[in-house]
Scaffold this motif. Structure first.
Motif, PDB file in Angstrom:
ATOM      1  N   GLY A   1       1.275  -0.984  -0.182  1.00  0.00           N
ATOM      2  CA  GLY A   1       0.675  -0.266  -0.031  1.00  0.00           C
ATOM      3  C   GLY A   1       0.677   1.092  -0.090  1.00  0.00           C
ATOM      4  N   GLY A   2       0.336   2.177   0.441  1.00  0.00           N
ATOM      5  CA  GLY A   2       0.936   3.686  -0.140  1.00  0.00           C
ATOM      6  C   GLY A   2       0.936   4.901   1.167  1.00  0.00           C
ATOM      7  N   THR A   3       1.475   5.207   1.236  1.00  0.00           N
ATOM      8  CA  THR A   3       1.090   6.433   2.342  1.00  0.00           C
ATOM      9  C   THR A   3       2.370   7.954   2.043  1.00  0.00           C
ATOM     10  OG1 THR A   3       3.318   5.766   3.134  1.00  0.00           O
ATOM     11  CG2 THR A   3       1.980   5.052   4.439  1.00  0.00           C
ATOM     12  N   THR A   4       1.795   9.093   2.166  1.00  0.00           N
ATOM     13  CA  THR A   4       2.697  10.400   2.505  1.00  0.00           C
ATOM     14  C   THR A   4       3.259  10.479   3.408  1.00  0.00           C
ATOM     15  OG1 THR A   4       0.268  11.251   1.207  1.00  0.00           O
ATOM     16  CG2 THR A   4       2.271  12.246   2.089  1.00  0.00           C
ATOM     17  N   VAL A   5       4.315  11.235   3.455  1.00  0.00           N
ATOM     18  CA  VAL A   5       5.397  11.473   4.006  1.00  0.00           C
ATOM     19  C   VAL A   5       5.594  12.501   3.857  1.00  0.00           C
ATOM     20  CG1 VAL A   5       7.055   9.395   3.445  1.00  0.00           C
ATOM     21  CG2 VAL A   5       7.565  11.604   2.454  1.00  0.00           C
ATOM     22  N   PRO A   6       5.783  13.069   5.993  1.00  0.00           N
ATOM     23  CA  PRO A   6       5.859  14.398   6.492  1.00  0.00           C
ATOM     24  C   PRO A   6       6.423  15.387   5.261  1.00  0.00           C
ATOM     25  CG  PRO A   6       6.215  13.535   7.937  1.00  0.00           C
ATOM     26  CD  PRO A   6       6.067  12.133   6.694  1.00  0.00           C
ATOM     27  N   PHE A   7       5.762  16.818   4.995  1.00  0.00           N
ATOM     28  CA  PHE A   7       6.386  17.360   3.651  1.00  0.00           C
ATOM     29  C   PHE A   7       6.015  18.505   3.274  1.00  0.00           C
ATOM     30  CE2 PHE A   7       3.505  15.502   1.168  1.00  0.00           C
ATOM     31  CZ  PHE A   7       3.501  17.075  -0.077  1.00  0.00           C
TER      32      PHE A   7
ATOM     33  N   ASP B   1      -9.936   5.248   6.267  1.00  0.00           N
ATOM     34  CA  ASP B   1      -9.222   6.354   7.627  1.00  0.00           C
ATOM     35  C   ASP B   1      -7.934   5.944   8.342  1.00  0.00           C
ATOM     36  OD1 ASP B   1     -11.038   8.259   7.132  1.00  0.00           O
ATOM     37  OD2 ASP B   1     -11.964   7.883   8.388  1.00  0.00           O
ATOM     38  N   GLY B   2      -6.963   6.068   8.030  1.00  0.00           N
ATOM     39  CA  GLY B   2      -5.746   5.753   9.156  1.00  0.00           C
ATOM     40  C   GLY B   2      -6.573   5.923  10.222  1.00  0.00           C
ATOM     41  N   LYS B   3      -6.274   4.435  11.096  1.00  0.00           N
ATOM     42  CA  LYS B   3      -6.596   4.240  12.495  1.00  0.00           C
ATOM     43  C   LYS B   3      -5.373   3.417  13.078  1.00  0.00           C
ATOM     44  CE  LYS B   3     -10.538   3.661  11.723  1.00  0.00           C
ATOM     45  NZ  LYS B   3     -12.173   3.580  11.326  1.00  0.00           N
ATOM     46  N   SER B   4      -5.600   3.729  14.512  1.00  0.00           N
ATOM     47  CA  SER B   4      -4.718   2.662  14.815  1.00  0.00           C
ATOM     48  C   SER B   4      -5.299   0.848  14.849  1.00  0.00           C
ATOM     49  CB  SER B   4      -4.702   2.497  16.592  1.00  0.00           C
ATOM     50  OG  SER B   4      -3.792   2.176  17.604  1.00  0.00           O
ATOM     51  N   GLY B   5      -3.680  -0.141  14.508  1.00  0.00           N
ATOM     52  CA  GLY B   5      -3.833  -1.022  14.488  1.00  0.00           C
ATOM     53  C   GLY B   5      -4.146  -1.382  12.374  1.00  0.00           C
ATOM     54  N   TYR B   6      -4.811  -2.311  12.237  1.00  0.00           N
ATOM     55  CA  TYR B   6      -4.820  -2.532  11.062  1.00  0.00           C
ATOM     56  C   TYR B   6      -5.945  -1.253   9.917  1.00  0.00           C
ATOM     57  CZ  TYR B   6      -5.458  -4.531   6.537  1.00  0.00           C
ATOM     58  OH  TYR B   6      -5.821  -4.452   4.978  1.00  0.00           O
ATOM     59  N   GLU B   7      -6.013  -1.244   9.042  1.00  0.00           N
ATOM     60  CA  GLU B   7      -7.189  -0.487   7.941  1.00  0.00           C
ATOM     61  C   GLU B   7      -6.382  -0.951   6.630  1.00  0.00           C
ATOM     62  OE1 GLU B   7      -3.830   1.974   7.663  1.00  0.00           O
ATOM     63  OE2 GLU B   7      -4.878   1.487   9.327  1.00  0.00           O
ATOM     64  N   PRO B   8      -7.957  -0.655   5.765  1.00  0.00           N
ATOM     65  CA  PRO B   8      -7.338  -1.321   4.572  1.00  0.00           C
ATOM     66  C   PRO B   8      -7.164  -0.292   4.113  1.00  0.00           C
ATOM     67  CG  PRO B   8      -9.697  -1.793   4.907  1.00  0.00           C
ATOM     68  CD  PRO B   8      -9.257  -1.166   6.257  1.00  0.00           C
ATOM     69  N   GLY B   9      -6.348   1.011   3.893  1.00  0.00           N
ATOM     70  CA  GLY B   9      -5.740   2.106   3.813  1.00  0.00           C
ATOM     71  C   GLY B   9      -3.936   2.167   3.762  1.00  0.00           C
ATOM     72  N   ALA B  10      -3.183   1.136   4.518  1.00  0.00           N
ATOM     73  CA  ALA B  10      -2.482   1.174   5.042  1.00  0.00           C
ATOM     74  C   ALA B  10      -1.501   0.114   5.432  1.00  0.00           C
ATOM     75  CB  ALA B  10      -1.437   2.507   5.641  1.00  0.00           C
ATOM     76  N   GLY B  11      -3.043  -1.426   5.917  1.00  0.00           N
ATOM     77  CA  GLY B  11      -2.831  -2.398   6.685  1.00  0.00           C
ATOM     78  C   GLY B  11      -2.181  -1.614   7.779  1.00  0.00           C
TER      79      GLY B  11
END
Length: 635
Positions: free
Chosen positions: A423-429, A609-619
């Protein structure tokens, strides 16, 4: 201007979405090409007959045992010959198939050593008769011609239970790479609407890996090493030595581009490390064919593991090519890990989207090869796609404001439970568009370009949602594969949503997906994939020098492939299927300074949404690679 873009036709929406986006290898599955009539019956074609596995339940149990520490079968991976003997087609079954071929006048070209496939040559007329179908020529709207069956082929009754699918009766290009260019890179100035321009922030003092740039949009594999804690492994002498990386791809490439990339960023690598294997004659060469995808796959995986060998398997962009490229790489059993950055929405295989022709047997055919890879200890990686939670949008278009919005869908082959999906994330920038104020992503987030839409809405009062929807890290719930054992005990695993319909009245498509299906969730692991905070790479067929502001989950799958090569060296053996191991570690040790994982609690991929633990956004989240190496060495 953009205030008037709330409603658009499908064609306009697709055009706007793909403004600045790479479209390697694109084929719009689900469209209606013109039927030109029956194909020339004397035309010779090559087809791969996929043979059924034996004892699949036993095989899956064995695979889990090979990655369960303390089990007698732990890391007792099979050879190809052992796999063929235990699980491949029997000698009697192979003989029956060969007798059928002789009866039909078809010629056997090759029996694969895993006993899962026989390559066959014959005329279209012979295959029409053998499989009770009619192969027609078609022409797509862009002028591309191909042939495919106009009805689902029938397996011969005498071979029932032996043949899974005849792959290669279609020559249609059905797969695309998951590579994306930044929508608003600085060097492009304004977009098509002359409204957006990114201002590149000044690079901070760059420390850590010597090849890093610390500049979003121009990141190298050194920046990856800095962010995900790979550098301690390099300092300990772990550089991939003794490992062999495999790349499965549907386009040829120029190996000189990879060496140019590594040299340009100042990375020393093993000389003469690339071997090319052209499957079924090999894939096409060219920018439009997707050669840039293959280049970045090699550059990223080989850059993460600079002393590993690399074997690149390329094949034509057809159903047979896609199966054969996996089958040959796994059957040869020379690679320790294998990644693929091509795919298509899982539901594109369903008969409701193919004029009644059922391609789901192809998913089962892939599955058999992925099972073989896991049994042989080959770690496999696939992309989750770059259309957020709405995987069909990148190929077919559609908006959330449509009367029937596009459905939530997962990408294949990443939806298969025996492959690790990236999966994919955006890093701080920090960023600034169209001369507006500087804004920033404060912490690593699930990648979704709705943050760009929010920026324009907040600062200019204009809505560009239609232009950026639904670019982001792929993720969702399979409606074909059931939830696997390793996800049953993981909190955050979702079921398929209700009222998800793919509607194309002009093409006769009105398909409602299964609701509340307990399916395999993807992705499994994520890394930075947003091209706005993305990478440089070299593809001389796409342009001179370093190409910057590139991204997509196409970068993440080969990066995980390279990381797996490092893990193979650090643990002194093949890692095998990642998924049961990483989910067990996450379930037990969760997150923290000593965890192998970083929790992603922000952002979204337009639905999850990104949340604690697993989610189908970032796994599970992103990796702390050195910690993962330590855990795999001890636990």
């Amino acid at each position: 201007m953009l205030k008037n873009l709330h409603r658009k036709s499908l064609a306009t929406a697709v055009a706007l979405l793909l403004c600045g986006v790479a479209t390697d290898g694109f084929a719009a599955a689900g469209s209606s090409p013109a039927d030109l009539g029956a194909s020339n019956p004397s035309q010779t074609v090559n087809v791969t007959l996929v043979l059924g596995l034996h004892n699949q339940a036993s095989l899956e149990k064995y695979i889990y045992s090979t990655v369960t520490r303390g089990d007698p079968a732990f890391h007792r991976f099979l050879t190809t010959a052992q796999f063929a003997d235990r699980y491949g087609a029997s000698a009697a079954e192979i003989s029956r198939v060969q007798a059928f071929l002789k009866q039909q006048g078809l010629s056997q070209v090759e029996l694969l050593p895993n006993h899962l496939a026989i390559k066959v040559s014959g005329t279209i007329g012979q295959f029409n008769t053998a499989f009770h179908t009619a192969i027609h020529d078609y022409q797509s709207s862009d002028g591309t011609r191909f042939h495919r069956p106009n009805a689902t082929p029938s397996m011969p009754a005498a071979l029932s239970g032996t043949l899974v699918v005849a792959s290669g009766l279609s020559s249609e290009a059905r797969y695309r790479s998951h590579r994306v260019s930044a929508l608003f890179p600085p060097q492009q100035g304004a977009t098509a609407k002359a409204l957006a321009k990114a201002a590149k922030p000044a690079a901070p003092a760059c420390t850590g890996n010597p090849t890093a740039t610390c500049t979003p949009g121009e990141f190298t594999v050194g920046d990856l090493a800095n962010r995900y804690n790979i550098n301690p492994l390099y300092k300990a002498g772990v550089n991939g030595k003794g490992s062999t990386i495999g790349i499965a791809t549907l386009a040829n490439f120029l190996p000189a581009d990879a060496y140019s990339y590594w040299s340009t960023i100042g990375l020393g690598v093993k000389p003469n490390r690339i071997t090319q294997v052209h499957v079924d004659g090999g894939g096409p060469l060219g920018s439009a064919a997707g050669s840039g995808e293959t280049s970045l796959d090699v550059e990223q995986s080989g850059g993460v593991a600079p002393w590993a060998n690399i074997i690149v398997y390329d094949a034509p962009n057809t159903d047979a090519g896609f199966f054969d490229v996996f089958n040959q790489a796994v059957s040869e059993n020379k690679v320790d890990s294998l990644s693929v950055s091509w795919g298509s929405p899982e539901i594109f295989y369903f008969p409701q989207l193919n004029g009644g022709v059922d391609f789901t047997d192809e998913l089962r055919a892939f599955h058999q090869v992925f099972l073989e890879a896991a049994a042989q200890g080959i770690s496999m990686f696939a992309t989750s796609g770059d259309s957020g939670a709405y995987d069909t949008v990148r190929g077919l278009g559609g908006l959330l404001t449509d009367p029937v919005p596009p459905p939530l869908t997962a990408d294949a082959p990443g939806s298969d439970p025996f492959i690790t999906t990236a999966g994919g994330t955006t890093v701080p920038f920090s960023f600034s568009f169209s001369g507006g104020p500087t804004a920033s992503i404060a912490k690593e987030s699930v990648w979704g370009w709705d943050y760009i839409s929010h920026y324009f809405q907040t600062n200019f009062g204009v809505d560009i949602t239609d232009e950026v929807f639904s670019s982001g890290g792929g993720g969702g719930v399979s409606v074909f594969w059931p939830v696997p054992l390793y996800q049953r005990f993981t909190s955050g695993i979702r079921v398929s949503e209700k009222k998800q319909t793919l509607l194309f009245p002009s093409d006769g498509i009105n398909y409602t997906l299964p609701a509340k299906y307990q399916g395999r969730n993807e992705p499994d692991i994520s890394l930075n994939a947003d091209p706005e905070s993305g990478y440089s790479f070299v593809s001389s067929l796409d342009g001179p020098g370093l190409l910057t502001f590139e991204g997509g989950t196409s970068f993440v799958a080969p990066q995980l492939n390279g990381i797996s090569a490092l893990l193979k060296q650090s643990t002194r053996g093949r890692v095998g299927l990642w998924n049961p191991q990483i989910y067990a570690l996450q379930n037990i040790f969760r997150y923290g300074a000593f965890s192998p994982f970083n929790d992603i609690r922000a952002g979204d991929n337009w639905f999850y949404d990104g949340k604690s633990g697993y989610e189908p956004g970032a796994g599970i989240g992103t990796l702390n690679v050195t910690n993962l190496a330590l855990f795999l060495s001890v636990f």
